[in-house]
Design an enzyme around this catalytic site. Structure first.
Site, PDB file in Angstrom:
ATOM      1  CE  LYS A  28      -3.655   1.828   2.665  1.00 25.08           C
ATOM      2  NZ  LYS A  28      -5.370   1.747   3.662  1.00 25.08           N
ATOM      3  CB  SER A 103      -7.883   3.503   2.390  1.00 25.19           C
ATOM      4  OG  SER A 103      -7.505   3.247   3.827  1.00 25.19           O
ATOM      5  CB  SER A 127      -8.331   0.558   5.450  1.00 24.34           C
ATOM      6  OG  SER A 127      -9.079   1.928   5.300  1.00 24.34           O
TER       7      SER A 127
HETATM    8  N1  GLN Z   1     -13.697   3.638   5.818  1.00 24.83           N
HETATM    9  C1  GLN Z   1     -12.664   3.772   7.224  1.00 24.83           C
HETATM   10  C2  GLN Z   1     -12.621   5.767   6.614  1.00 24.83           C
HETATM   11  O1  GLN Z   1     -12.324   5.672   6.097  1.00 24.83           O
HETATM   12  C3  GLN Z   1     -11.368   3.015   7.428  1.00 24.83           C
HETATM   13  C4  GLN Z   1     -10.218   3.955   6.709  1.00 24.83           C
HETATM   14  C5  GLN Z   1      -9.160   3.016   7.468  1.00 24.83           C
HETATM   15  O2  GLN Z   1      -9.370   2.165   8.206  1.00 24.83           O
HETATM   16  N2  GLN Z   1      -8.333   3.357   6.742  1.00 24.83           N
HETATM   17  O3  GLN Z   1     -11.750   6.219   7.761  1.00 24.83           O
END
Ligand code: GLN
Length: 423
Positions: A28, A103, A127
């Site tokens: 990532k 994400s 994410s």
């Molecule tokens: N969808 C969640 C957010 O936008 C989780 C994102 C993540 O785990 N980085 O914060």
């Protein structure tokens, strides 16, 4: 390569020998790679090249893995679809025309498309688990403190962990084994009681006698097809000797609110360093530092990131701190307590990973609140610092559904054993 999975295609060779020799890993793009640009999916860091490796990257190299590129992601990890990336959306290889989740969408898509054997993502509020569920692969969110965050660009540092993606639970566990463990450079890492046992050999698929608790609150809000697919998978585990009981987590109704207050507050602080001077895109100095910083941040950040910095700054400001931030911390403690109580009677908790199936590309960008609510089943786990795994449960209408298992702190071996009965 297709599908906009990678932001940067770059091969980084590891040692010749080691447990991951011959295996390819996608990373990532918020995990630092020395000499290879690390953008966090943001125009702010379009040209940022870290001078050092994240601890997990050093460990991968030592284990003989070959890194094949840096994957697309929601900007700074903020999103559930990978569409807030400044580098455009990623298609879902398991459901073309749909989002891969977020994400860490690029990492899950890389594994689903066969562009990499394994991948690393980060999970602040789901994410890793969300894209694993949407792309039909396995993803693990480790116990807070099991994996070093050194070199991970921080979004919500009290919530997030780096973790693995793979096609099978055993492969994900083998990757976890390489990256887990204490690190002098991250004081929040802790030694797991299971550290000497490793993780890959826990993937025995043996669920005989396993006690599964099913939190009613995490089923209620889910789509019908998702619940049916989840129940089929649970029935499969029961046939192999697992038992199930219903449990209740009353605090859960406050989890999404608490999560977003805490995550945005931490984000507003963590992202203060991106001002075009210390880090990030510079719009050039024009004689006024306030204007200079403002322009760099206006040009460098996308809408979702700006929204969260504004809300987070507000929640932390004098006069509102007690009303929002402190209350959210109280709710966090309550969620943690609920999980501990539930897990004192059962070995693991099970739910659908996501209450919905993958959105169509472009469908959800206009409605941030709707997107936040889709995190209902994943964010409570981060608030409680617990480990969880998402494993493919099947499909509904041709779209992948993930099953989430949550365990006690450092209960990764139990999760791996249970999940390996399904994938
Ligand atoms: N969808 C969640 C957010 O936008 C989780 C994102 C993540 O785990 N980085 O914060």
């Amino acid at each position: 390569m297709s599908g906009n999975i990678f932001i940067t295609d770059e091969r980084i060779d590891g040692d010749d020998e080691g447990p991951l020799a011959g295996r390819t890993v996608a990373i990532k793009d918020n995990i630092s790679t020395a000499g290879v640009r690390t953008t966090c999916g943001s125009a702010m860091l379009e040209e940022y090249v870290p001078p050092y490796d994240a601890t997990v990257v050093s460990r991968l190299k030592d284990a003989g893995a070959t890194i094949v590129g840096k994957t697309n992601m929601d900007e700074f990890g903020m999103g559930t679809t990978t569409e807030t990336s400044a580098f455009g959306p990623t298609d879902n290889p398991a459901a073309p025309g749909h989002v891969p989740g977020g994400s860490s969408g690029g990492s899950a898509a890389a594994v689903a498309a066969g562009e990499a054997d394994l991948a690393l993502g980060s999970d602040t509020g789901g994410s890793i688990r969300c894209p694993a569920a949407f792309c039909g692969v396995v993803g693990i969110k480790p116990t807070y403190g099991l994996v070093s965050r050194y070199g991970l660009v921080a979004y919500g540092n009290s919530l997030e962990q780096i973790g693995p993606f793979a096609n099978t639970v055993e492969d994900a566990a083998a990757l976890l084994e390489v990256i887990a463990g204490e690190d002098d450079r991250d004081a929040t890492t802790r030694a797991s009681p299971a550290a000497d046992e490793g993780y890959a050999d826990a993937a025995t698929g043996d669920v005989d006698g396993l006690r599964i608790g099913i939190p009613t609150e995490l089923i209620e809000g889910a789509e019908e097809g998702v619940v049916e697919t989840f129940e089929d998978a649970i029935a499969d585990l029961e046939e192999r000797g697992a038992t199930t009981t219903e449990v209740s987590l009353p605090s859960i109704e406050h989890a999404v609110e608490a999560y977003y207050v805490i995550a945005m507050s931490e984000a507003s602080s963590n992202l203060a360093r991106f001002d075009g001077v210390r880090y990030g895109h510079s719009g050039g100095y024009d004689g006024n530092w306030n204007e200079t910083f403002a322009r760099a941040r206006k040009e460098g950040f996308g809408d979702e990131v700006k929204r969260r910095i504004l809300l987070g700054t507000y929640a932390l400001s004098a006069g509102y701190h007690d009303k929002y931030y402190k209350k959210a911390q109280d709710a966090r403690a309550w969620v943690k307590q609920d999980f501990d109580t539930a897990l004192s009677d059962v070995d693991v908790l099970a739910s659908p990973t996501m209450p919905v199936t993958p959105f169509e590309l472009g469908e959800s960008l206009e409605d941030p609140l709707q997107m936040y609510l889709a995190d209902a089943n994943t964010v409570p786990v981060n608030l409680a610092d617990l480990p969880a795994i998402s494993v493919p449960a099947g499909e509904t209408d041709g779209l992948p559904v993930g099953l989430q298992l949550v365990g006690p702190a450092f209960g990764e071996r139990t999760l791996i054993r249970a999940a390996s009965a399904l994938a």
